[in-house]
Design a protein around this motif. Structure first.
Motif, PDB file in Angstrom:
ATOM      1  N   ALA A 186      43.594  22.454  73.295  1.00 25.12           N
ATOM      2  CA  ALA A 186      44.417  22.006  74.426  1.00 25.12           C
ATOM      3  C   ALA A 186      43.544  21.912  75.674  1.00 25.12           C
ATOM      4  CB  ALA A 186      45.561  23.004  74.667  1.00 25.12           C
ATOM      5  N   GLY A 187      43.884  20.966  76.533  1.00 29.09           N
ATOM      6  CA  GLY A 187      43.127  20.809  77.790  1.00 29.09           C
ATOM      7  C   GLY A 187      43.585  21.808  78.838  1.00 29.09           C
ATOM      8  N   ALA A 188      44.858  22.167  78.772  1.00 26.85           N
ATOM      9  CA  ALA A 188      45.418  23.087  79.771  1.00 26.85           C
ATOM     10  C   ALA A 188      46.437  23.993  79.097  1.00 26.85           C
ATOM     11  CB  ALA A 188      46.081  22.296  80.894  1.00 26.85           C
ATOM     12  N   VAL A 189      46.620  25.154  79.684  1.00 27.42           N
ATOM     13  CA  VAL A 189      47.552  26.139  79.120  1.00 27.42           C
ATOM     14  C   VAL A 189      48.528  26.570  80.210  1.00 27.42           C
ATOM     15  CG1 VAL A 189      47.748  28.433  78.042  1.00 27.42           C
ATOM     16  CG2 VAL A 189      45.743  27.005  77.553  1.00 27.42           C
ATOM     17  N   ILE A 190      49.817  26.610  79.859  1.00 27.91           N
ATOM     18  CA  ILE A 190      50.815  27.145  80.802  1.00 27.91           C
ATOM     19  C   ILE A 190      51.313  28.461  80.227  1.00 27.91           C
ATOM     20  CG2 ILE A 190      53.070  26.750  81.876  1.00 27.91           C
ATOM     21  CD1 ILE A 190      52.433  23.747  81.799  1.00 27.91           C
ATOM     22  N   TRP A 191      51.149  29.519  80.998  1.00 26.07           N
ATOM     23  CA  TRP A 191      51.503  30.854  80.514  1.00 26.07           C
ATOM     24  C   TRP A 191      52.873  31.211  81.076  1.00 26.07           C
ATOM     25  CZ3 TRP A 191      48.724  33.222  76.791  1.00 26.07           C
ATOM     26  CH2 TRP A 191      49.155  34.495  76.421  1.00 26.07           C
ATOM     27  N   ALA A 192      53.894  31.234  80.202  1.00 32.65           N
ATOM     28  CA  ALA A 192      55.283  31.418  80.655  1.00 32.65           C
ATOM     29  C   ALA A 192      55.968  32.509  79.831  1.00 32.65           C
ATOM     30  CB  ALA A 192      56.038  30.090  80.524  1.00 32.65           C
ATOM     31  N   THR A 193      55.312  33.662  79.736  1.00 33.74           N
ATOM     32  CA  THR A 193      55.823  34.716  78.847  1.00 33.74           C
ATOM     33  C   THR A 193      56.888  35.601  79.504  1.00 33.74           C
ATOM     34  OG1 THR A 193      53.866  35.981  79.439  1.00 33.74           O
ATOM     35  CG2 THR A 193      53.789  34.821  77.344  1.00 33.74           C
ATOM     36  N   GLY A 194      57.248  35.311  80.754  1.00 32.42           N
ATOM     37  CA  GLY A 194      58.439  35.934  81.341  1.00 32.42           C
ATOM     38  C   GLY A 194      58.312  37.417  81.662  1.00 32.42           C
ATOM     39  N   TRP A 195      59.448  38.064  81.610  1.00 38.08           N
ATOM     40  CA  TRP A 195      59.572  39.450  82.093  1.00 38.08           C
ATOM     41  C   TRP A 195      60.217  40.313  81.028  1.00 38.08           C
ATOM     42  CZ3 TRP A 195      64.536  41.632  82.568  1.00 38.08           C
ATOM     43  CH2 TRP A 195      65.602  40.724  82.389  1.00 38.08           C
ATOM     44  N   GLU A 196      60.135  41.620  81.266  1.00 37.47           N
ATOM     45  CA  GLU A 196      60.900  42.564  80.436  1.00 37.47           C
ATOM     46  C   GLU A 196      61.446  43.649  81.356  1.00 37.47           C
ATOM     47  OE1 GLU A 196      58.071  44.123  77.633  1.00 37.47           O
ATOM     48  OE2 GLU A 196      57.199  45.473  79.093  1.00 37.47           O
ATOM     49  N   PRO A 197      62.574  44.279  80.958  1.00 35.35           N
ATOM     50  CA  PRO A 197      63.114  45.343  81.804  1.00 35.35           C
ATOM     51  C   PRO A 197      62.202  46.564  81.788  1.00 35.35           C
ATOM     52  CG  PRO A 197      64.493  44.993  79.832  1.00 35.35           C
ATOM     53  CD  PRO A 197      63.394  43.990  79.775  1.00 35.35           C
ATOM     54  N   TYR A 198      62.090  47.202  82.929  1.00 38.02           N
ATOM     55  CA  TYR A 198      61.338  48.454  83.005  1.00 38.02           C
ATOM     56  C   TYR A 198      62.024  49.483  82.100  1.00 38.02           C
ATOM     57  CZ  TYR A 198      58.923  52.448  85.021  1.00 38.02           C
ATOM     58  OH  TYR A 198      58.155  53.573  85.193  1.00 38.02           O
ATOM     59  N   ASP A 199      61.236  50.376  81.520  1.00 39.78           N
ATOM     60  CA  ASP A 199      61.789  51.380  80.600  1.00 39.78           C
ATOM     61  C   ASP A 199      62.603  52.418  81.397  1.00 39.78           C
ATOM     62  OD1 ASP A 199      62.338  53.346  78.796  1.00 39.78           O
ATOM     63  OD2 ASP A 199      60.252  53.761  78.249  1.00 39.78           O
ATOM     64  N   ALA A 200      63.944  52.314  81.298  1.00 41.39           N
ATOM     65  CA  ALA A 200      64.823  53.162  82.119  1.00 41.39           C
ATOM     66  C   ALA A 200      64.656  54.645  81.808  1.00 41.39           C
ATOM     67  CB  ALA A 200      66.274  52.738  81.906  1.00 41.39           C
ATOM     68  N   ALA A 201      64.226  54.966  80.594  1.00 45.60           N
ATOM     69  CA  ALA A 201      64.072  56.379  80.218  1.00 45.60           C
ATOM     70  C   ALA A 201      62.986  57.061  81.049  1.00 45.60           C
ATOM     71  CB  ALA A 201      63.746  56.484  78.730  1.00 45.60           C
ATOM     72  N   LYS A 202      62.108  56.256  81.652  1.00 44.56           N
ATOM     73  CA  LYS A 202      61.044  56.851  82.477  1.00 44.56           C
ATOM     74  C   LYS A 202      61.575  57.348  83.821  1.00 44.56           C
ATOM     75  CE  LYS A 202      57.099  54.221  80.744  1.00 44.56           C
ATOM     76  NZ  LYS A 202      56.286  53.040  81.028  1.00 44.56           N
ATOM     77  N   ILE A 203      62.781  56.885  84.209  1.00 43.72           N
ATOM     78  CA  ILE A 203      63.344  57.340  85.495  1.00 43.72           C
ATOM     79  C   ILE A 203      64.182  58.582  85.177  1.00 43.72           C
ATOM     80  CG2 ILE A 203      64.438  56.517  87.641  1.00 43.72           C
ATOM     81  CD1 ILE A 203      64.472  53.701  86.325  1.00 43.72           C
ATOM     82  N   GLN A 204      63.516  59.680  85.002  1.00 40.87           N
ATOM     83  CA  GLN A 204      64.177  60.867  84.440  1.00 40.87           C
ATOM     84  C   GLN A 204      65.426  61.330  85.186  1.00 40.87           C
ATOM     85  OE1 GLN A 204      61.019  63.636  83.845  1.00 40.87           O
ATOM     86  NE2 GLN A 204      60.436  62.689  81.915  1.00 40.87           N
ATOM     87  N   PRO A 205      65.451  61.319  86.549  1.00 38.14           N
ATOM     88  CA  PRO A 205      66.645  61.835  87.232  1.00 38.14           C
ATOM     89  C   PRO A 205      67.924  61.043  86.926  1.00 38.14           C
ATOM     90  CG  PRO A 205      64.816  61.584  88.775  1.00 38.14           C
ATOM     91  CD  PRO A 205      64.396  60.936  87.496  1.00 38.14           C
TER      92      PRO A 205
END
Ligand SMILES: Cc1cc2nc3c(=O)[nH]c(=O)nc-3n(C[C@H](O)[C@H](O)[C@H](O)COP(=O)(O)OP(=O)(O)OC[C@H]3O[C@@H](n4cnc5c(N)ncnc54)[C@H](O)[C@@H]3O)c2cc1C
Ligand code: SF4
Ligand code: SF4
Length: 427
Positions: A186-205
């Motif tokens: 390919a001559g050019a690449v478009i990187w569109a892999t988006g987002w994911e939710p932050y791991d809620a279990a890490k917010i312990q309180p």
């Protein structure tokens, strides 16, 4: 190894709304495009929303229009279950190495569903963020593209795999499928892999994973959706009782040095929108309380915010919630914190707490197999000097769909400019 495409091709990685848009814009300008998606279907995370703000329309509309455009375009090739493992070369002349995972179902699939009825094993349903379970032979969701079933790898080589195969009248179940490697020029690449939710279990309180009546905003989208795990009934996971009094907890993971430094930009609007789901479900009996630091509703979204401000069923408490506890008997959630307008401590009880979870890049820049310029959160800020690898959509920031689409159109234009130069040089 199979080799496809030429250096005048544009490679788009990620088949969410951003990747689909970039691919379609380029293909409709006459460019050859290969669109890669790692999951079994196009659509990305927008397909997992119940409604879109600000108009509260259903995501199926936008998805359907794009799929229609895509099916009618011969310049565009879609490869699902595909992940890029390496990109070599320079602007105008890249070779991407792509790993294709086995779907165990071939093009003969008619979507009849007999294989799903035949197998016994169940897996957590990825479409509903694991809130319910589905058979290990499944169609990802009603709008899935391609409309082809997929077998979970856990049943390949088992009796269930054999059951699926013998149930299929069309010879579509192929248990001999193996991982493949594809090379794409390919001559050019478009990187569109988006987002994911932050791991809620890490917010312990906040007790996510500990208290069943603490859910995330992405899970709440599924709870409100008639195609979701509860058929659209907003109920408490602990006891199935209707959740009519809901706390929305803003900045869950975002704007926090211990978690994500950035503002996720969407989550204020997502909670404002979700408060309207509560109204829709329960009328005057539906009560939402939004605990916020400040509400970030930018540009035209301000009108939506103003509308929700006038809703008597929605209360705003200016406060960063300090911690969530659970009443062991009733399983109610009890929020503790300080209201920064009145400066008094509160201990507020609700049926359900929804964490407005932060958004982070699903592939942080350090893991992208090409050089890009990134911000401190791993979102792509811009292409590296002289590079033909461009970011699009939520790979570049936490964006709403409209802005993700604009960013993807811009990325398509940049990629077209690169391959046009090759075409001119070759002429
Ligand atoms: C709770 C919540 C509610 C929201 N509600 C709204 C709303 O009402 N209105 C609105 O405008 N926006 C809303 N958004 C934002 C919306 O979800 C995003 O704007 C949208 O998902 C962006 O699409 P995208 O294609 O950039 O990313 P995604 O939807 O994340 O798509 C990325 C795609 O890339 C694929 N992928 C990932 N990694 C790879 C890889 N390595 N190789 C190949 N493919 C890969 C993924 O499987 C996925 O299909 C909401 C967000 C949240 C958190
Ligand atoms: S794999 Fe076969 S049985 Fe399963 S849905 Fe497709 S055609 Fe039907
Ligand atoms: S959009 Fe709102 S909830 Fe989300 S991080 Fe920014 S301020 Fe917090």
């Amino acid at each position: 190894m199979t080799h496809v495409a030429t250096d005048q091709t544009i490679l788009v990685v990620g088949g969410g709304i951003s990747g689909m848009t970039a691919a379609l814009e380029a293909a409709e300008c006459g460019k050859r495009v290969v669109l890669l998606e790692k999951s079994p279907t196009l659509g990305g995370r927008t397909a997992l929303l119940y409604r879109y703000f600000p108009k509260l329309c259903h995501p199926a509309c936008g998805l359907e229009i794009n799929l229609r455009r895509l099916k009618g375009n011969r310049n565009l090739r879609v490869v699902t279950m595909a992940e890029v493992t390496a990109i070599n070369g320079t602007r105008g002349d890249y070779t991407a190495t792509v790993r294709i995972s086995p779907r165990y179902v071939n093009d003969n699939c008619t979507g009849c569903g007999d294989c799903a009825r035949a197998v016994q094993a169940e897996i957590p349903n990825p479409f509903n963020y694991g809130l319910d379970r589905i058979k290990a032979a499944y169609l990802p969701h009603a709008m899935a593209y391609p409309q082809r079933y997929v077998l979970d790898p856990s049943i390949a080589g088992t009796e269930d795999g054999a059951r699926a195969k013998s149930a299929c009248k069309y010879g579509a179940v192929d248990l001999d499928m193996r991982e493949e490697t594809l090379e794409i020029r390919a001559g050019a690449v478009i990187w569109a892999t988006g987002w994911e939710p932050y791991d809620a279990a890490k917010i312990q309180p906040y007790g996510y994973g500990l208290y069943s009546n603490v859910v995330t905003s992405v899970e709440f989208e599924r709870l409100a959706d008639p195609h979701g795990p509860t058929g659209g009934r907003i109920v408490r996971p602990s006891d199935g009782r209707e959740a009519k009094d809901i706390a929305f907890i803003q900045c869950a993971g975002s704007r926090d040095e211990n978690h994500l430094r950035h503002c996720s930009r969407i989550c204020c609007m997502a909670s404002l929108k979700q408060s309207q789901y509560v109204r829709e479900a329960f009328g005057d009996a539906g009560k939402s309380t939004i605990y916020y630091i400040d509400i970030r509703a930018i540009d035209r979204f301000e009108d939506f915010y103003q509308k929700v401000l006038k809703d008597p069923g929605v209360r705003f408490v200016k406060s960063k919630v300090a911690r969530i506890a659970e009443d062991v008997k009733s399983r109610d959630v009890v929020l503790h914190g300080v209201d920064t307008e009145g400066y008094h401590r509160y201990e507020n009880r609700h049926d359900l707490a929804v964490l407005a979870i932060g958004m982070q890049p699903s592939v942080p820049a350090g893991k992208i197999p090409a050089e890009v310029i990134a911000d401190s959160s791993g979102f792509i800020e811009s292409a590296a000097a002289g590079s033909g690898v461009f970011g699009a959509g939520c790979a570049t920031n936490a964006l709403d769909v409209n802005r993700a689409v604009q960013s993807s159109t811009a990325a398509a234009l940049r990629a077209i400019q690169v391959v046009n130069r090759i075409a001119r040089a070759e002429a």
